[in-house]
Every structure is written in C-alpha cells, then in structure tokens.
Design an enzyme around this catalytic site. Structure first.
Site, PDB file in Angstrom:
ATOM      1  N   CYS A 119       0.788  -1.001   0.047  1.00  0.00           N
ATOM      2  CA  CYS A 119      -0.055  -0.035  -0.148  1.00  0.00           C
ATOM      3  C   CYS A 119       0.831   1.206   0.104  1.00  0.00           C
ATOM      4  CB  CYS A 119      -0.959   0.131   0.980  1.00  0.00           C
ATOM      5  SG  CYS A 119      -0.224   0.208   2.856  1.00  0.00           S
ATOM      6  N   ARG A 175      -3.594  -0.522   5.118  1.00  0.00           N
ATOM      7  CA  ARG A 175      -4.287  -1.632   4.475  1.00  0.00           C
ATOM      8  C   ARG A 175      -3.245  -2.830   4.340  1.00  0.00           C
ATOM      9  NH1 ARG A 175      -5.221   2.391  -0.587  1.00  0.00           N
ATOM     10  NH2 ARG A 175      -3.404   3.289   0.491  1.00  0.00           N
ATOM     11  N   ASP A 199      -7.873   4.089   0.971  1.00  0.00           N
ATOM     12  CA  ASP A 199      -7.061   4.293   2.189  1.00  0.00           C
ATOM     13  C   ASP A 199      -7.759   4.809   3.405  1.00  0.00           C
ATOM     14  OD1 ASP A 199      -5.009   4.859   3.925  1.00  0.00           O
ATOM     15  OD2 ASP A 199      -3.799   5.959   2.494  1.00  0.00           O
TER      16      ASP A 199
END
EC number: 2.7.7.87
Length: 419
Positions: free
Chosen positions: A260, A266, A377
């Site tokens: 990520c 994440r 996100d």
C-alpha cells in the site's frame, strides 16, 4: 561514416586517487555509443585501457548494464563498492572470456563440471564454483578476515558480443555487477545509470536500451545435485533440460507481499488476515506473507486504528514496523498484491522485469473488469471506516485464497517439496 570513437563525449568525473577517495575530482569521463551487433575494436581497446588504469566502466550485458573493474586491482575494487554503496561483505560475480581461463584462475573440480558449464555458457547464468586455487584476487578477499579469500566465486560468460570481445581482449577477471546503487532500480538504459551513479565512473559504453530482464539465474555447482539459488531469465525447467535434470531449486518459501502507500494501514491488515487464513492449511510452513509501502518514509508502527481492528479480529499487529518497497523485496516475492491502482502503476514502472508478479487484489481472478479496482485508504478516517476496510480485504482474500493455494501447490510440485 563516424565511428563510435569519433563521437566520444568527455564529462567531468570524480578523482582516481591512490587510494580512491570519494568526492575528489579528476579526469573527464568517456562516453561511447556502440552497435552491440558490431562493437568497434577501438572502443574495446579503450575500455581495456581504462580497466588497466584502475578505472570503472559501465558496459552492456545480456541482462542489464554492468559495472566493470579489474578484479585484481584493489583500488578499483574499493572504488566499485564505494560507488555502488554496497556492503563489502557481499561478493560480486566475475566475467570471464572462456572456461579455460576459469580453470586457470579458480580451478574446476570435479572436472566433469566443465561440461556442465559449457551447457549453460554463454548465457544468462551465474555459476557458483569453488575457488580452489585461492589466488590473491582483491575482489574475493574477505572483508571480515583480511588476507583470506572466499571459498566460492560466481562466474559469468554473458551471451553478448561486446562482453565476449572485451573479456577476451583483457584476458583477466572483470567484475560483473549491476551499474546501480545497491538495492535500487536495475539499469536497462544508460539514463538509468547516470541517474544513479552520475559521473562517478570513468567510461560508459552505450549500446542502447536493454530489454528488461529478471537477471542471471544463479546456480551453485558445488552442491550435488546443483542448486538453483535464484531463478532469473532461465527457469528451473529450462535449466533442468540443459543439465539433464541434475539441478534442483533451493527450498525457499513462496513469498506473498502486500503493498500500500505507507505500510501502516491496508497492507499490514492484509498481511495479518492472510497469515491467519494460511495457518489453517497444510501450506502454512511453505508460504511467507510480508508487506511494504511505496512511500519512502521512516519505519513506524501500524496506525493505532489498524492495531485496534487487528485486535478485534484476533490479529496481532503491535510488532509491525513499516518498510519501503525495494528491489530485493520485489525479487524475493513470488506474488505482490497491490491495494490500489497507483501502487500497481508505481511497481510496474519501477520494476518492469517483474511486472507479471504485480496484481490488484480486488481485480485479480475477477471475471469482470471493475470500475473501482482499488481499496480506499482509511488513513484520516474513524474506526468504522477501518472496520469496513478490514471487511473488504478479508472478503477479497477469502475469494482469491483457492487461487493462491493453487499457485503454492504448483510451486511445491515443481521443486519437489513435500507438504
């Protein structure tokens, strides 16, 4: 018609002092443009002259642009490690013109290996053999034990006309390591070299862009059966055919890496979820799950809400520290899941030779093309948003788990790994 020699460009370059001192200034750097199918003899002689004087050259190979130094010249060797910012405890391979010089320099034992070397050379292979003669070659000297030398050496005979003619003319070992800063992007174009090394080298031989490569396949010929330490352009299956099946792969884990942006939300969640899923399968000891981020930020713990959501779902992320994705991580990974489209674009651009490893988690193995293939996100949002992020990632991993296990099963079968 102009020859490459007549098109020489002279640039400023750092000093070639005795010993080499980074940052000093000296003679101008030489640049030659060549036709790789018909390299000019004058350029080959000039490159050899630079090597003899203890200089560094950038030259084209069959996999990427290499950084060459006279392996017998201690000052040149020190400069090479300094320019690459490479740990001197990590050896580099050596380019040779033929098997006979390999025999004279290092020894070949048992002699039957010579036939195996002929089967893979010239080509995109680094052969690890015993350094039986233990000649005092600076490139092989152990940094932790001065005066002693590595027991093994990696040798190359590239399938590239310029390399073959230069090494035959120089008739001594030349270093064969990538012309880049250690751990950074592999150089497939002179622009890549200049972008990283600037004018710290003494000569650049430009043969134009080189097709992105996975690098040379590294084979340890000191082991029985021979061991494939790194699978490069030549696969295990291709090498088994060349060596009549007398080779096996190192029993390395199947590595899955989640990527990520900052590696604090994440990708750590995805890492923890998949680790928990795999723990219930027979492949739990064969697969290693990691994570990284595309942003070059200092290492830090997972976000507080990431840790909280992990705790809620019996996933401990308290010991996690973020890390920036690099070439070593990419090369060691078998499959790289990207959380969002920008992560996929970043990796494909920075590591084109490994683009087949990079996939979007939401899009991978999905029958239809998604309008929104990215996972948002959660940074800056509340706990509920983090819960939804977890739920989305968990659902996607549950969907693709059978496909992951299929890849791992094939990986184990190809390498004869029993699980």
């Amino acid at each position: 018609m102009d020859t490459p020699l007549s098109r020489t460009i002279l640039l400023d370059a750092p000093a070639m002092e005795k010993p080499y001192v980074p940052g000093k200034r000296t003679e101008q750097m030489k640049y030659y443009k060549i036709d790789p199918r018909n390299p000019d003899d004058k350029v080959i002689r000039e490159a050899a002259a630079v090597l003899e004087k203890g200089g560094l050259i950038v030259y084209p190979t069959d996999t990427l642009y290499g950084l060459g130094a006279d392996a017998y010249n201690r000052r040149a060797v020190n400069k090479l490690f300094s320019v690459k910012k490479r740990d001197m405890r990590k050896p580099v391979s050596i380019m040779m013109p033929d098997i006979q010089l390999i025999r004279e320099t290092f020894g070949i034992y048992p002699e039957s290996i010579a036939g195996e070397l002929e089967a893979v050379f010239p080509g995109a292979v680094t052969a690890v053999i015993e350094n039986r003669l233990q000649k005092k070659i600076p490139i092989l000297e152990r940094h932790d034990r001065p005066g002693s030398y590595n027991e093994k050496v990696g040798v190359r005979i590239p399938d590239h006309l310029f390399c073959n003619r230069l090494s035959a003319f120089f008739s001594a070992p030349i270093t064969s390591t990538s012309a880049n800063i250690s751990g950074e992007k592999n150089p497939y174009d002179v622009k890549d070299v200049i972008g990283q090394l600037g004018s710290t080298v003494d000569m650049i031989i430009d043969a134009g862009p080189i097709a992105p490569s996975r690098g040379s396949s590294i084979i340890d010929f000191t082991n029985t059966p021979y061991l494939l330490l790194r699978e490069g352009d030549l696969s295990l299956e291709q090498l088994q055919k060349k060596l009549n099946g007398e080779i096996t792969a190192v029993n390395k884990p199947f590595v899955i890496t989640f990527v990520c942006s900052g590696n604090i939300c994440r990708s750590p969640l995805a890492m923890g979820i998949l680790r928990k899923m795999l723990a219930k399968t027979k492949y739990r000891d064969l697969v290693r799950v990691e994570s990284a981020g595309t942003l070059p930020i200092r290492p830090q713990q997972a976000h507080d809400l990431t840790i909280e959501v992990g705790d809620i779902n019996d996933i401990n992320l308290r010991g996690h520290l973020s890390r920036h994705i690099n070439r070593e991580i990419v090369e060691n990974s078998n499959l790289v899941f990207c959380m969002a489209r920008d992560h996929l674009d970043y990796l494909q651009k920075k590591y084109p030779a490994h683009r087949e490893k990079f996939v979007l988690l939401k899009q991978w193995k999905c029958r239809k093309k998604l309008t929104i293939p990215s996972i948002a996100d959660p940074i800056g949002h509340n706990l509920d948003f983090y819960r939804e992020t977890y739920k989305t990632i968990h659902g996607e991993l549950k969907r693709v788990l059978p496909h992951i296990l299929s890849l791992v099963r094939k990986y184990a079968e190809e390498r004869g790994i029993r699980v």
